[in-house]
Write a protein that holds these residues in place. Structure first.
Motif, short mmCIF file in Angstrom:
data_model
loop_
_atom_site.label_atom_id
_atom_site.label_comp_id
_atom_site.label_asym_id
_atom_site.label_seq_id
_atom_site.Cartn_x
_atom_site.Cartn_y
_atom_site.Cartn_z
N SER A 29 -8.13 19.78 -34.70
CA SER A 29 -9.15 19.14 -33.68
C SER A 29 -9.26 17.54 -33.38
CB SER A 29 -10.46 19.87 -33.86
OG SER A 29 -10.52 21.23 -33.86
N ALA A 32 -6.34 16.35 -31.44
CA ALA A 32 -6.38 16.86 -30.18
C ALA A 32 -7.30 15.99 -29.31
CB ALA A 32 -7.10 18.43 -30.17
N ILE A 33 -8.46 15.43 -30.16
CA ILE A 33 -9.30 14.52 -29.51
C ILE A 33 -8.48 13.10 -29.23
CG2 ILE A 33 -11.27 12.95 -29.44
CD1 ILE A 33 -12.45 15.35 -31.16
N GLU A 35 -5.12 12.58 -28.82
CA GLU A 35 -4.15 12.79 -27.94
C GLU A 35 -4.85 12.96 -26.52
OE1 GLU A 35 -1.78 16.51 -26.05
OE2 GLU A 35 -1.42 16.05 -28.20
N TRP A 36 -5.93 13.29 -26.31
CA TRP A 36 -6.84 13.54 -24.85
C TRP A 36 -7.18 11.90 -24.60
CZ3 TRP A 36 -12.07 11.90 -24.92
CH2 TRP A 36 -12.61 12.13 -23.74
N THR A 76 -16.18 16.50 -34.64
CA THR A 76 -15.43 18.13 -34.39
C THR A 76 -16.02 18.56 -35.51
OG1 THR A 76 -13.66 19.23 -33.98
CG2 THR A 76 -13.38 17.02 -34.81
N PRO A 139 -9.89 24.11 -32.17
CA PRO A 139 -9.13 23.20 -31.37
C PRO A 139 -9.18 23.64 -29.99
CG PRO A 139 -7.87 23.70 -33.14
CD PRO A 139 -9.12 24.54 -33.26
N ARG A 140 -9.36 24.74 -29.59
CA ARG A 140 -9.34 25.37 -28.09
C ARG A 140 -10.83 24.90 -27.73
NH1 ARG A 140 -9.89 31.56 -26.01
NH2 ARG A 140 -10.17 30.94 -23.96
N CYS A 143 -11.01 21.13 -26.83
CA CYS A 143 -10.14 20.89 -25.55
C CYS A 143 -10.85 21.15 -24.30
CB CYS A 143 -8.62 21.82 -25.54
SG CYS A 143 -7.63 20.97 -26.69
N GLU A 144 -11.64 22.37 -24.36
CA GLU A 144 -12.55 23.08 -23.43
C GLU A 144 -13.65 21.81 -23.42
OE1 GLU A 144 -13.43 26.87 -24.30
OE2 GLU A 144 -11.62 27.59 -23.27
N LEU A 146 -13.60 18.77 -23.66
CA LEU A 146 -13.08 17.35 -23.38
C LEU A 146 -13.20 17.53 -21.91
CD1 LEU A 146 -10.48 16.78 -26.27
CD2 LEU A 146 -12.73 15.55 -25.86
N ASP A 147 -12.49 18.75 -21.26
CA ASP A 147 -12.50 18.93 -20.16
C ASP A 147 -13.95 18.49 -19.30
OD1 ASP A 147 -9.95 19.54 -20.06
OD2 ASP A 147 -10.28 21.61 -20.03
#
Length: 170
Positions: A29, A32-33, A35-36, A76, A139-140, A143-144, A146-147
């Motif tokens: 997670s 993932a943050i 990368e975003w 996270t 992680p999913r 990502c949601e 962050l959207d």
């Protein structure tokens, strides 16, 4: 991501997990943050992994906010109902003003796809000029979330910086 004036947004990432801190699990997670944030042109100002420990979480949040390390701190993990999930309590201890609409939007958006998202206890708020937002550990779900944040973060940072925003007159 740029604030409304175009300045780089400084993001700090705090992964809260006994398993990751103990080397038993790989952190998916936090990266993932990262990368975003990098994809959006943000500056990743700090990253840290801490166990599900109230004091460790509060210390990292306070140090980063009071030290003006980041405009936004994204945590996270540790937002569920398990006894060791104490991220919301640590966050509530350090924030000066709550920003409940962010946490509500994160939960609502996730709930439309995964009803158990209603069990998330994440909070958001402000300490000084730093916005602190709790994201789930999955992680999913990160990502949601962050959207959702894509839609409001620039404006929030601009307001906290004291910049003239689109709803103000010059």
């Amino acid at each position: 991501m740029r604030s409304e004036k175009g300045s780089d947004v400084r993001v700090a990432i705090l992964t809260v997990s006994d398993g990751v801190a103990g080397g038993e699990r790989v952190d998916l997670s936090g990266p993932a943050i990262r990368e975003w944030a990098v994809a959006r042109g943000d500056v990743v100002a700090a990253e840290q992994v801490v166990p599900d420990d109230h004091t460790a979480i509060a210390h990292a949040l306070t140090e980063w906010a009071d030290g003006d390390v980041a405009d936004v701190i994204l945590t996270t993990g540790g937002t569920g109902l398990a006894p060791r999930d104490v991220t919301p309590e640590a966050t509530q201890q350090v924030i000066e003003r709550v920003a409940p609409g962010i946490a509500e939007a994160l939960r609502y958006t996730a709930f439309t796809r995964v009803p158990t998202a209603a069990l998330s206890r994440g909070v958001s708020g402000v300490r000084g000029k730093t916005l602190i937002i709790n994201l789930p550990g999955s992680p999913r779900a990160v990502c949601e979330g962050l959207d959702v944040l894509d839609q409001v973060l620039n404006h929030a940072v601009a307001i906290l910086r004291g910049e003239t925003t689109s709803h103000e007159t010059a």
